[in-house]
Design a protein around this motif. Structure first.
Motif, PDB file in Angstrom:
ATOM      1  N   CYS A  30      21.386  10.597 -25.118  1.00 52.10           N
ATOM      2  CA  CYS A  30      20.985  11.288 -26.203  1.00 52.10           C
ATOM      3  C   CYS A  30      19.882  10.700 -27.003  1.00 52.10           C
ATOM      4  N   THR A  82      18.086  16.057 -28.368  1.00 52.29           N
ATOM      5  CA  THR A  82      18.712  15.489 -29.664  1.00 52.29           C
ATOM      6  C   THR A  82      18.140  16.244 -30.755  1.00 52.29           C
ATOM      7  N   CYS A 116      24.139  15.962 -30.348  1.00 53.45           N
ATOM      8  CA  CYS A 116      24.457  15.115 -29.191  1.00 53.45           C
ATOM      9  C   CYS A 116      24.787  13.741 -29.376  1.00 53.45           C
ATOM     10  N   GLN A 117      24.274  13.370 -30.625  1.00 54.87           N
ATOM     11  CA  GLN A 117      24.373  11.719 -31.133  1.00 54.87           C
ATOM     12  C   GLN A 117      25.482  11.470 -32.245  1.00 54.87           C
TER      13      GLN A 117
END
Length: 272
Positions: free
Chosen positions: A95, A129, A238-239
């Protein structure tokens, strides 16, 4: 030239998945190198090269399968390592943002928003991201010395040459790969990108990579990005609360992220 929507329209650019940029190197005629065309023909026939060069070196073939790339010994060795372990340590897989041309090769949607009144162009990416990129169009020069702070996306200055958007980029950090296959780069990398829109449904992308820290000469890559009419950017996360990264270790038992063990300390037993 308008690289985005017209009033009342919906649409985005459907960025393709370019896993190996060495297979997108073009010559002065704008066409793929003959060696690459031969490798692609072999792949279509089901022979060697189906995964991007093929032949020798272990894994995906490594640097020996891409003799047209202007390798240095260390960059070839790093690429061989990434090939043999099937890109196990790809930063984008954790990510982290892509750097340079990889933003235009991560298979999600993106928009280009031109703001001439602010003398800038914004690029918004669903994937990678969910990042954005700012291109300065006000005629400025690059910061010098420590003022050019290395970042994932670098520092971008653009200009128009007719209907072609030309963007120069410097100030990259070394925390990303050029692509999924693991071509490395250094903080000496300088990229000149060119965007054109030959027709309504096509954005042509071209980038010349100059990195005297990793390659012996510049090389140019290119591909087309199709227009997806009626689409809009969806959310992509994603993170969020990604604590798993803190437990990842490399082949030497050292943390990929976070502090490394000091001399005399026992490495952490993380999760591969």
């Amino acid at each position: 030239m308008n690289f985005g929507r017209v009033p009342g329209e919906k649409g985005v650019w459907a960025v393709p998945y370019i896993t190996n940029m060495a297979m997108r190197v073009i010559g002065s005629d704008g066409q793929l190198l003959p060696e690459i065309q031969k490798a692609q023909a072999a792949a279509r026939a089901g022979g060697a090269g189906a995964r991007g060069g093929g032949g020798g070196g272990g894994g995906r073939g490594g640097s020996k399968s891409e003799p047209w790339m202007p390798w240095m010994p260390w960059s070839a060795a790093v690429y061989d390592y990434n090939s043999k372990n099937e890109s196990k340590y790809d930063p984008e897989g954790y990510c982290l943002p892509p750097g340079g041309p990889r933003m235009m090769a991560t298979p999600y949607q993106m928009e280009i928003i031109q703001q001439p009144e602010h003398k800038r162009i914004m690029m918004i990416f669903e994937g990678a991201t969910h990042i954005w990129r700012e291109i300065y169009m006000d005629g400025r020069t690059f910061p010098e010395g420590d003022a050019l702070n290395p970042t994932y996306l670098g520092y971008s200055i653009g200009r128009w040459e007719g209907d072609t958007l030309v963007v120069e980029n410097k100030g990259f950090n070394e925390n990303s790969w050029l692509d999924y296959f693991g071509h490395p780069h250094t903080d000496q990398m300088h990229i000149v990108e060119k965007w054109t829109r030959p027709n309504k449904g096509t954005l042509h992308y071209e980038a010349t990579v100059t990195d005297p820290g990793a390659y012996t000469r510049p090389f140019t890559i290119a591909w087309d990005v199709p227009w997806r009419e009626g689409a809009e950017l969806p959310e992509y996360i994603c993170q969020e609360n990604n604590q798993y990264l803190n437990r990842l270790v490399d082949d030497f038992g050292q943390p990929i992220f976070g502090p490394r063990a000091q001399p005399g300390q026992k490495p952490s037993s993380g999760t591969r």
